[in-house]
Design a protein around this motif. Sequence first.
Motif, PDB file in Angstrom:
ATOM      1  N   ALA A 113       2.585  -8.028 -12.270  1.00  0.00           N
ATOM      2  CA  ALA A 113       3.521  -7.221 -11.678  1.00  0.00           C
ATOM      3  C   ALA A 113       2.532  -5.930 -11.598  1.00  0.00           C
ATOM      4  CB  ALA A 113       4.611  -7.124 -10.473  1.00  0.00           C
ATOM      5  N   ALA A 114       2.146  -5.366 -11.065  1.00  0.00           N
ATOM      6  CA  ALA A 114       1.171  -4.122 -11.283  1.00  0.00           C
ATOM      7  C   ALA A 114       1.357  -2.386 -10.436  1.00  0.00           C
ATOM      8  CB  ALA A 114      -0.296  -4.204 -12.081  1.00  0.00           C
ATOM      9  N   HIS A 115       1.289  -1.879 -10.726  1.00  0.00           N
ATOM     10  CA  HIS A 115       0.767  -0.528 -10.592  1.00  0.00           C
ATOM     11  C   HIS A 115      -0.146  -0.039  -9.693  1.00  0.00           C
ATOM     12  CE1 HIS A 115       1.736   2.698  -6.998  1.00  0.00           C
ATOM     13  NE2 HIS A 115       2.575   3.476  -7.990  1.00  0.00           N
ATOM     14  N   LEU A 116      -1.009   0.570  -9.522  1.00  0.00           N
ATOM     15  CA  LEU A 116      -2.942   1.094  -9.374  1.00  0.00           C
ATOM     16  C   LEU A 116      -2.860   2.386  -8.606  1.00  0.00           C
ATOM     17  CD1 LEU A 116      -4.956  -1.655  -8.961  1.00  0.00           C
ATOM     18  CD2 LEU A 116      -4.610  -0.519 -11.282  1.00  0.00           C
ATOM     19  N   PRO A 117      -2.017   3.268  -9.224  1.00  0.00           N
ATOM     20  CA  PRO A 117      -2.152   5.093  -8.357  1.00  0.00           C
ATOM     21  C   PRO A 117      -2.776   4.918  -8.117  1.00  0.00           C
ATOM     22  CG  PRO A 117      -1.037   5.134 -10.559  1.00  0.00           C
ATOM     23  CD  PRO A 117      -1.803   4.009 -10.211  1.00  0.00           C
ATOM     24  N   ALA A 118      -2.938   6.157  -6.425  1.00  0.00           N
ATOM     25  CA  ALA A 118      -4.178   5.980  -6.202  1.00  0.00           C
ATOM     26  C   ALA A 118      -5.458   7.091  -7.168  1.00  0.00           C
ATOM     27  CB  ALA A 118      -3.684   7.513  -5.004  1.00  0.00           C
ATOM     28  N   ARG A 154      -4.271   9.899 -17.148  1.00  0.00           N
ATOM     29  CA  ARG A 154      -4.431   9.328 -16.319  1.00  0.00           C
ATOM     30  C   ARG A 154      -3.706   7.849 -16.449  1.00  0.00           C
ATOM     31  NH1 ARG A 154      -9.296   7.459 -12.768  1.00  0.00           N
ATOM     32  NH2 ARG A 154     -10.481   6.985 -14.702  1.00  0.00           N
ATOM     33  N   VAL A 155      -3.003   6.865 -15.235  1.00  0.00           N
ATOM     34  CA  VAL A 155      -2.092   5.916 -15.927  1.00  0.00           C
ATOM     35  C   VAL A 155      -2.691   4.944 -14.898  1.00  0.00           C
ATOM     36  CG1 VAL A 155      -0.405   7.035 -14.938  1.00  0.00           C
ATOM     37  CG2 VAL A 155      -0.024   5.925 -17.215  1.00  0.00           C
ATOM     38  N   PHE A 156      -2.010   4.264 -15.390  1.00  0.00           N
ATOM     39  CA  PHE A 156      -1.734   2.708 -14.780  1.00  0.00           C
ATOM     40  C   PHE A 156      -0.766   1.597 -15.296  1.00  0.00           C
ATOM     41  CE2 PHE A 156      -5.393   0.526 -16.396  1.00  0.00           C
ATOM     42  CZ  PHE A 156      -5.753  -0.990 -16.310  1.00  0.00           C
ATOM     43  N   PHE A 157      -0.182   1.091 -14.536  1.00  0.00           N
ATOM     44  CA  PHE A 157       1.148   0.044 -14.951  1.00  0.00           C
ATOM     45  C   PHE A 157       0.657  -1.566 -14.428  1.00  0.00           C
ATOM     46  CE2 PHE A 157       2.269   4.300 -11.980  1.00  0.00           C
ATOM     47  CZ  PHE A 157       3.391   5.355 -13.116  1.00  0.00           C
ATOM     48  N   ASP A 158       1.049  -2.004 -15.699  1.00  0.00           N
ATOM     49  CA  ASP A 158       1.247  -3.538 -15.530  1.00  0.00           C
ATOM     50  C   ASP A 158       2.709  -4.081 -16.090  1.00  0.00           C
ATOM     51  OD1 ASP A 158       0.649  -6.114 -15.361  1.00  0.00           O
ATOM     52  OD2 ASP A 158      -0.835  -6.121 -17.108  1.00  0.00           O
ATOM     53  N   TRP A 159       3.087  -5.265 -16.067  1.00  0.00           N
ATOM     54  CA  TRP A 159       4.415  -5.725 -16.270  1.00  0.00           C
ATOM     55  C   TRP A 159       5.718  -4.598 -15.853  1.00  0.00           C
ATOM     56  CZ3 TRP A 159       4.074  -5.236 -22.621  1.00  0.00           C
ATOM     57  CH2 TRP A 159       2.604  -6.219 -22.828  1.00  0.00           C
ATOM     58  N   GLN A 160       5.061  -4.430 -14.705  1.00  0.00           N
ATOM     59  CA  GLN A 160       6.315  -4.415 -13.939  1.00  0.00           C
ATOM     60  C   GLN A 160       6.945  -2.938 -13.644  1.00  0.00           C
ATOM     61  OE1 GLN A 160      10.477  -6.764 -14.260  1.00  0.00           O
ATOM     62  NE2 GLN A 160      11.318  -5.124 -13.387  1.00  0.00           N
ATOM     63  N   GLY A 161       5.636  -2.173 -14.835  1.00  0.00           N
ATOM     64  CA  GLY A 161       5.908  -0.355 -14.651  1.00  0.00           C
ATOM     65  C   GLY A 161       6.221  -0.626 -16.552  1.00  0.00           C
ATOM     66  N   GLY A 162       6.454  -2.082 -17.097  1.00  0.00           N
ATOM     67  CA  GLY A 162       6.825  -1.561 -18.776  1.00  0.00           C
ATOM     68  C   GLY A 162       5.794  -1.420 -19.277  1.00  0.00           C
ATOM     69  N   LEU A 163       4.597  -1.532 -18.851  1.00  0.00           N
ATOM     70  CA  LEU A 163       3.126  -1.732 -20.065  1.00  0.00           C
ATOM     71  C   LEU A 163       2.686  -0.378 -18.574  1.00  0.00           C
ATOM     72  CD1 LEU A 163       0.893  -2.244 -22.229  1.00  0.00           C
ATOM     73  CD2 LEU A 163      -0.135  -3.814 -20.314  1.00  0.00           C
ATOM     74  N   LEU A 164       2.416   1.096 -19.776  1.00  0.00           N
ATOM     75  CA  LEU A 164       1.553   1.822 -19.457  1.00  0.00           C
ATOM     76  C   LEU A 164       0.317   1.723 -19.722  1.00  0.00           C
ATOM     77  CD1 LEU A 164       4.168   2.968 -18.691  1.00  0.00           C
ATOM     78  CD2 LEU A 164       3.605   5.017 -18.856  1.00  0.00           C
ATOM     79  N   HIS A 200       0.856  -1.554  -0.181  1.00  0.00           N
ATOM     80  CA  HIS A 200      -0.083   0.281  -0.321  1.00  0.00           C
ATOM     81  C   HIS A 200       0.434   1.280   0.408  1.00  0.00           C
ATOM     82  CE1 HIS A 200      -4.270  -1.753   0.391  1.00  0.00           C
ATOM     83  NE2 HIS A 200      -3.782  -2.974   1.628  1.00  0.00           N
ATOM     84  N   GLY A 201       0.220   2.246  -0.390  1.00  0.00           N
ATOM     85  CA  GLY A 201       0.658   4.017  -0.232  1.00  0.00           C
ATOM     86  C   GLY A 201       1.869   3.768  -1.188  1.00  0.00           C
ATOM     87  N   LEU A 202       2.345   2.808  -2.216  1.00  0.00           N
ATOM     88  CA  LEU A 202       4.135   3.309  -2.831  1.00  0.00           C
ATOM     89  C   LEU A 202       3.955   4.750  -3.117  1.00  0.00           C
ATOM     90  CD1 LEU A 202       5.627  -0.068  -3.564  1.00  0.00           C
ATOM     91  CD2 LEU A 202       5.651   1.707  -1.603  1.00  0.00           C
ATOM     92  N   SER A 203       4.887   5.772  -4.703  1.00  0.00           N
ATOM     93  CA  SER A 203       4.661   6.438  -5.364  1.00  0.00           C
ATOM     94  C   SER A 203       4.922   5.494  -6.619  1.00  0.00           C
ATOM     95  CB  SER A 203       6.068   7.270  -4.865  1.00  0.00           C
ATOM     96  OG  SER A 203       7.216   6.346  -5.172  1.00  0.00           O
ATOM     97  N   ASP A 204       4.672   6.541  -7.429  1.00  0.00           N
ATOM     98  CA  ASP A 204       5.116   5.547  -8.530  1.00  0.00           C
ATOM     99  C   ASP A 204       6.737   4.975  -8.908  1.00  0.00           C
ATOM    100  OD1 ASP A 204       2.378   6.172  -9.396  1.00  0.00           O
ATOM    101  OD2 ASP A 204       3.073   7.735 -11.019  1.00  0.00           O
ATOM    102  N   GLY A 208      -9.265   2.516  -6.513  1.00  0.00           N
ATOM    103  CA  GLY A 208      -9.271   2.513  -5.339  1.00  0.00           C
ATOM    104  C   GLY A 208      -9.014   4.061  -5.002  1.00  0.00           C
ATOM    105  N   LYS A 209      -9.092   4.345  -3.672  1.00  0.00           N
ATOM    106  CA  LYS A 209      -8.539   5.683  -2.943  1.00  0.00           C
ATOM    107  C   LYS A 209      -6.842   5.938  -2.877  1.00  0.00           C
ATOM    108  CE  LYS A 209     -13.113   8.119  -1.269  1.00  0.00           C
ATOM    109  NZ  LYS A 209     -13.669   6.730  -0.616  1.00  0.00           N
ATOM    110  N   THR A 210      -6.752   4.478  -2.783  1.00  0.00           N
ATOM    111  CA  THR A 210      -4.786   4.820  -2.063  1.00  0.00           C
ATOM    112  C   THR A 210      -4.162   4.014  -2.953  1.00  0.00           C
ATOM    113  OG1 THR A 210      -5.596   3.265  -0.857  1.00  0.00           O
ATOM    114  CG2 THR A 210      -5.247   4.915   0.050  1.00  0.00           C
ATOM    115  N   ALA A 211      -2.904   4.455  -3.398  1.00  0.00           N
ATOM    116  CA  ALA A 211      -2.064   3.426  -4.923  1.00  0.00           C
ATOM    117  C   ALA A 211      -1.728   1.984  -4.211  1.00  0.00           C
ATOM    118  CB  ALA A 211      -0.767   4.598  -4.373  1.00  0.00           C
ATOM    119  N   ARG A 212      -2.293   1.210  -4.844  1.00  0.00           N
ATOM    120  CA  ARG A 212      -1.867  -0.415  -4.424  1.00  0.00           C
ATOM    121  C   ARG A 212      -0.793  -0.724  -5.549  1.00  0.00           C
ATOM    122  NH1 ARG A 212      -7.274  -3.636  -4.183  1.00  0.00           N
ATOM    123  NH2 ARG A 212      -7.454  -2.030  -5.738  1.00  0.00           N
ATOM    124  N   THR A 213       0.398  -1.627  -5.335  1.00  0.00           N
ATOM    125  CA  THR A 213       1.590  -1.993  -6.118  1.00  0.00           C
ATOM    126  C   THR A 213       0.711  -3.484  -5.759  1.00  0.00           C
ATOM    127  OG1 THR A 213       2.952  -0.243  -5.493  1.00  0.00           O
ATOM    128  CG2 THR A 213       3.800  -2.795  -6.264  1.00  0.00           C
TER     129      THR A 213
END
Lengths: 498, 392
Positions: free
Chosen positions: B216-221, B309-319, B192-196, B225-230
Amino acid sequence: MSGLVMPKLDDAVLGRRQQIVADLSAIVPGEGVVAADNEMRVFESDGLTAYRQLPLVVVLPETVQQVADVMRYCGENGIKVVPRGSGTSLSGGALPLGDAVLLVMSRFNQVLEIDYPNRCVVVQPGVTNLGITHAVAGEGFYYAPDPSSQIACSIGGNVAENAGGVHCLKYGLTANNVLGVEFVTIDGEIMRLGGKYLDADGYDLLGVLTGSEGLLGVVTEVTVRILQKPQSARALLVGFPSSEQAGACVADIISAGIIPGGMEMMDKPAIHAAEAFVKVGYPLDVEALLIVELDGPEAEVDYLIGRVEALAKAAGSTTLRVSQNEEERLAFWAGRKAAFPAVGRISPDYYCMDGTIPRKQLPTVLARMRKLSQKHGLQVANVFHAGDGNLHPLILYDANVPGELERTEKFGAEILKLCVEVGGVLTGEHGVGVEKRDLMGEMFTEDDLAQQQRVKCAFDPDHLLNPGKVFPQLHRCAELGRMHVHKGQVPFPDLPRF
Amino acid sequence: MDALHPKTPSHVAEAVRWAAAEKTPLEVIGQGTKRAFGRPVQTTYTLDCSGLTGITLFEPDELVLSARAGTPLATIREALEEANQEFQFEPADLGPLFGKRPGRGTLGGMLSTNISGPRRLKSGSARDHVLGVNAVSGRGETFKSGGRVVKNVTGYDLSKGLTGAFGTLAVLTDITMKVLPKSETEATLVLHGLSDEEACAAMAKAMGSSGEVSGAAHLPAGIEGKTARTVLRLDGFETSVSARMNVLSALFGGEQDRLDAATSRNLWATIRDALPFAENKNRVLWRISCTPGEGYAVARDITSLSDARVFFDWQGGLLWLEMPDREPQEGLVRSAIAANGGGHATLIRAEAATRAAVEVFQPQPVPLAALTQRYRENFDPHGVLNPGRMNA
């Protein structure tokens, strides 16, 4: 060399040899050009040693620009080029031509960048396959494709041949582990496909280039994926009274959802030859021996060992050992890995074949192979990548007996035709080269081969790059481009059209 | 528009031969679910391959499936599920992004767009799982490449060569794919709560571990959801997943929790199909492939100059990048990628006029573009198959 017809020598090129050598020496100064017969001798064949030919001249460039300049020079002057990495091809892919420059990439031997966060390594093409693993092993990483020649073969050659290995079923072939390449076309253009990101953009030319046997371009840089080394690995050594039962066991393992890191089968002659050579305790009273290796986290490996053990017993295994430590695991593999030299010990010469078959066809293929063996009066031993159906029959022969090589090649060709007949292919990982070139018609129609050659035309319209390999007949690109059209009605008007 | 409805591969050959002779271009479609993906194609005739259906071979213990190219993916999924198998590259269902019902699309459409999903990172994309194809070139000639076995280096790999070509080289009629057993179970670790930027580093650490992470994906705030989840996914045998989960969890401090199999599956389907951006069909959507470790920087350069707006998949390699409106801002997007390690951007969703006006696919350097053009002409000399779909 039995009956292999190579492209007609270009007398004009042969006549200009002195000038060509001088021009190339200007592009690659110093010791980069080898032109004396006695010094070129070492390059006269690759791993398919039955075929030998001195090249026009050998060039060993050191920089990408030199490769581009050599290619442009050859392209502009109509001179053929044969690329070569470490020269370990078993199909004659790097066999020189008498009127062609042999472009040897062995001086490109640097690891350019190791990028752990992105799990990739950028290397020059002359770096060996195992060299990549050595460069990253300290951090617990490795490069997955592991052809048997990995100590010597180069990554550039791996790309050209789409090299495999025993771990392909789980970890993929070269094509699945290369992220990007830089390559040079015959007109001297330097191009890049892919990089550190996934899925190269545009058409999948990277997929086409991989396994194109040096006919489309010369690779000058490769970006590969590296993986974390599995935490643990254990192997089972299982003997069966018949190849049918061993084959059924393989199917049962896969049906249970288990994809082993490696799964190899040997037949009786191969088991006996290997055991006589390395003495690791292979059972001698079985018809088929299976080595199943499971790798991954310890908890997973221990669990799966138990499941595979149960499946093997249910399939009728008569002997079964599970490796209890690393030493024992390696001993299980020692015989398999030494199978080729082991067969070499019991026969003056052997000829290694490389077909792939649908796995369930193995008993049929082995039975028919035994008949062919009797017909030709030649012994055969089989090692088999059981997981993916890649079969390596080793035909035992003596090249000093007149006519025996020809009989061996005939036997080999019949085995490969058999592979195609049961739904398989001519070559699983060794490539077509010159060896299987004239058998391509067994698998492909004229139209299939014409479309492949049209792809060649897009890269090399004058057929200057590695001609005489892969395709049984060379058609001019203009001829391939011609279309025979029949004007007519809108097609199948009887079908609903809206 | 007139439509041709071939029912057999020889119908396809007949149709393309006619089109080539008449120099009449065809728009080649399956069910048309991704018709708005790529540049708009304007032809008098449509070659509708949705009638070219049927699984022709499925041998689960040989890990192989063949089907006609127009076979619905739903049919294939059903057959695979019965054998507890799947396409391991987890093909995304892009239909909902274009306002289509979910669960549609054909096998040919999947291969022609080289779709994959979160597991691309570990298991490759469609092109890594295709074993063989039969196709009809733009010349109207039927040809095959590959076979039904995994290990095959006989001739050029034209199966890969046709994958991701959006039907601009040949019409696929039969496709053979490698299939694999489904995982027994899965679970997801949530940080929870990581920056990009922190998330990209955490994902790299997870992928470099022996945890065998399959997503491995990252869903920013603000995204799901309201807060960021990796989120880090593990799949496999139950015993293995729980052992690895402990190892993976111990790698990271901070606030964490774990998702059970059902919750994990739902979340990854949402990520796979880019559902966070399925809502506003008027907004332009980009899909960017870049160096994973640079993903946050690419996103930063774009979002600092726009309300994307953006979210990340593939360890950050897919936006997945949703622009605030109908404007693609192509220059901004492409220069952010170029400035941060390179990669490519594809305009997934935009109005037809926009897709006709800007480069939908990554522009290539001149020599490569010329090679690409020659490659295409050698399959389809008269440009009768989906002309303009990839390039003007």
